[in-house]
Design a protein around this motif. Structure first.
Motif: not given
Lengths: 150, 106
Positions: A38-57
């Motif tokens: 989701g969008p960046f919000v000050p004070g909040e945690t931003s999470s997701g997954w790496i999309t770099w080939p080989g590091y998607e885990h």
């Protein structure tokens, strides 16, 4: 050896364009190679997954600290958290800062990552103390030695 | 890798003190020194020097060995080199990321 990494680059793009590329979570993901939830919000945690080939885990996680439109964007994260088996929440986190400045050619972007010496709570007794002058200078001396013996 | 990563702040903390840096600087000349030798010519007490050496030892930047009745200390450049390698790697990752940002906005 400094407790920080600093980069300055000139981008041939208007400051509004650079700001969007840094702070729109989809655009950030494009060049940073991460798919954010989701969008960046000050004070909040931003999470997701790496999309770099080989590091998607690998999970990506940062806490947005500050967003001052077209001027300053910062977050803290655990640098180089590459081992999925390790709980990095107890590890020191660093502060990543982007500073933008308008220049005739477009935008000057200054990046700083600092706090590599910051310790997790349980190691506070060893708290790092920055010394003016002495630190950098003496590290220089040690570095010479390391280089000779590497 | 994660092990040396974890050592980064500990090494920084060990080095982030003027007294320890000066002790390390003396040891980094390559000669082993006893606590007495390291105390000589400083205003520090033997106890203070010992305390600082233990912090350095914990970070792995010095190693103690017994020589008769006393401990002698020796500099180990590897942790400092590891920290530098680590920072170089982070630095390179940013170079690459910023190159991609450039390609993306220009």
């Amino acid at each position: 050896m400094e407790d920080r990494i600093e980069k300055t680059i000139e981008l041939k793009a208007p400051i509004s364009r650079v700001w969007r590329a840094l702070t729109d979570h989809r655009e950030f993901g494009e060049w940073f190679r991460v798919k954010l939830d989701g969008p960046f919000v000050p004070g909040e945690t931003s999470s997701g997954w790496i999309t770099w080939p080989g590091y998607e885990h690998l999970k990506w996680e940062a806490v947005v600290q500050s967003m001052e439109p077209e001027r300053y964007f910062s977050f803290t994260w655990h640098p180089y958290a590459i081992d999925p088996a390790v709980d990095y929440s107890a590890e020191p986190s660093t502060l990543v800062e982007f500073r933008l400045e308008e220049i005739p050619a477009g935008t000057l972007l200054m990046l700083t990552e600092s706090g590599f010496s910051k310790l997790p709570e349980d190691r506070r007794s060893l708290a790092f103390r920055m010394n003016d002058g002495g630190w950098t200078q003496q590290i220089g001396n040690i570095e010479v030695h390391v280089a000779q013996h590497a | 890798m994660s092990r040396s990563t974890r050592r980064v702040p500990v090494v920084f903390a060990a080095l982030g003190d003027e007294t320890r840096l000066s002790l390390l600087e003396r040891l980094s000349k390559g000669r082993r020194c006893s606590i007495a030798q390291l105390t000589d010519g400083t205003r520090l007490t033997r106890q203070a020097v010992t305390k600082h050496l233990r912090v350095l030892e914990k970070a792995g930047v010095v190693h103690a060995t017994r020589a008769g009745r006393e401990s002698v200390f020796e500099f180990d450049p590897r942790p400092v080199a590891e920290v530098r390698t680590y920072l170089d790697r982070v630095s390179r990752q940013w170079d690459e990321a910023l190159d991609r940002l450039r390609a993306y906005v220009e």
